[in-house]
Design an enzyme around this catalytic site. Sequence first.
Site, PDB file in Angstrom:
ATOM      1  N   GLU A 126       0.761  -1.124  -0.080  1.00  0.00           N
ATOM      2  CA  GLU A 126       0.031  -0.072   0.059  1.00  0.00           C
ATOM      3  C   GLU A 126       1.016   1.268  -0.199  1.00  0.00           C
ATOM      4  OE1 GLU A 126      -3.772   2.083   2.544  1.00  0.00           O
ATOM      5  OE2 GLU A 126      -2.234   0.846   3.421  1.00  0.00           O
TER       6      GLU A 126
ATOM      7  N   ASP B 133      -5.806   2.994  -1.461  1.00  0.00           N
ATOM      8  CA  ASP B 133      -6.624   3.576  -0.546  1.00  0.00           C
ATOM      9  C   ASP B 133      -6.727   4.923  -1.091  1.00  0.00           C
ATOM     10  OD1 ASP B 133      -7.430   5.135   1.662  1.00  0.00           O
ATOM     11  OD2 ASP B 133      -6.336   3.939   3.170  1.00  0.00           O
TER      12      ASP B 133
ATOM     13  N   GLN C  62      -9.567   0.623  -0.275  1.00  0.00           N
ATOM     14  CA  GLN C  62     -10.066   1.429   1.141  1.00  0.00           C
ATOM     15  C   GLN C  62     -10.406   2.821   0.853  1.00  0.00           C
ATOM     16  OE1 GLN C  62      -6.444   0.456   3.438  1.00  0.00           O
ATOM     17  NE2 GLN C  62      -7.515  -1.138   4.488  1.00  0.00           N
TER      18      GLN C  62
ATOM     19  N   GLU D 212     -11.787   2.416   6.111  1.00  0.00           N
ATOM     20  CA  GLU D 212     -10.823   2.577   7.002  1.00  0.00           C
ATOM     21  C   GLU D 212     -10.531   4.083   7.486  1.00  0.00           C
ATOM     22  OE1 GLU D 212      -5.973   0.988   7.522  1.00  0.00           O
ATOM     23  OE2 GLU D 212      -6.576   2.385   5.836  1.00  0.00           O
TER      24      GLU D 212
END
Length: 260
Positions: A138, A173, A199, A235
């Site tokens: 990530e 994300d 996310q 998240e």
Amino acid sequence: MPRFAANLGHLFTERPLIERFGAAAAAGFAAVELQFPYDVAPSAVVAELKKHDLTQLAVNTPMTPESGIAAIPGRERDFAAGFARALDYVTAIGGTGIHCMAGAVDVNLRPAAEKVFIGNIARAAELAAPHNITLLIEPINQRDRPGYFLSHLEHAADLVTKIGARNVRIQFDFYHMQITGGDLLTRFEKYLPLIGHVQIAAVPARNEPDLGEVNFPLVFEAIDRLGYKGWIGCEYKPKARTEDGLGWIRPYGVVPKGAS
């Protein structure tokens, strides 16, 4: 319609971790992701997952002061030990993935760090493959984690290509991607074949995705249109009690159990 999972490291933190599974299910979630669950016995997690009919997604490799060690030269043995722990845990609870945290690396060590990261993740992917576990890498923005080895989506895509393992994918994300680079939908579409998980959180506050500079209804529409079939991990940091901030998700079918 997008499928949303509750990140139990961020949501329902008013409760002990073991109680968050039931809270997530009661709020209407069908899946959960964990971060650092290692203080809870896998058997207890399995019991909660079965009790509430929840799908378990990924866990993180164990946290360290460096925010992970997958890219830190000289820590290869430590990474191997931490990864083995994560693999044993996620396999025991029936999860699907492991987010392999890279760690913060001094700028002068970055060429060596890249070689270390590629080697560590390649070896880990080989160990995870027989268990059908996907490894996630990530990009994390430098504002939240100064010095973090992996910050840019384009760097992550290059690393996935160099590693060359089918079970290594990007964790995209939208919060981190907006802070580092923006141009969210164009980049999401371009790298979709390499994306294994998504996310979300509002930017810049990292709260519920109903305010801020990202138009999340448009994002969710695009995710559907582009054919992403995975889960979207929530998240974010609730502004108050988690349940009180879930109004944004109701139109997407996540409604409290028993609600009409």
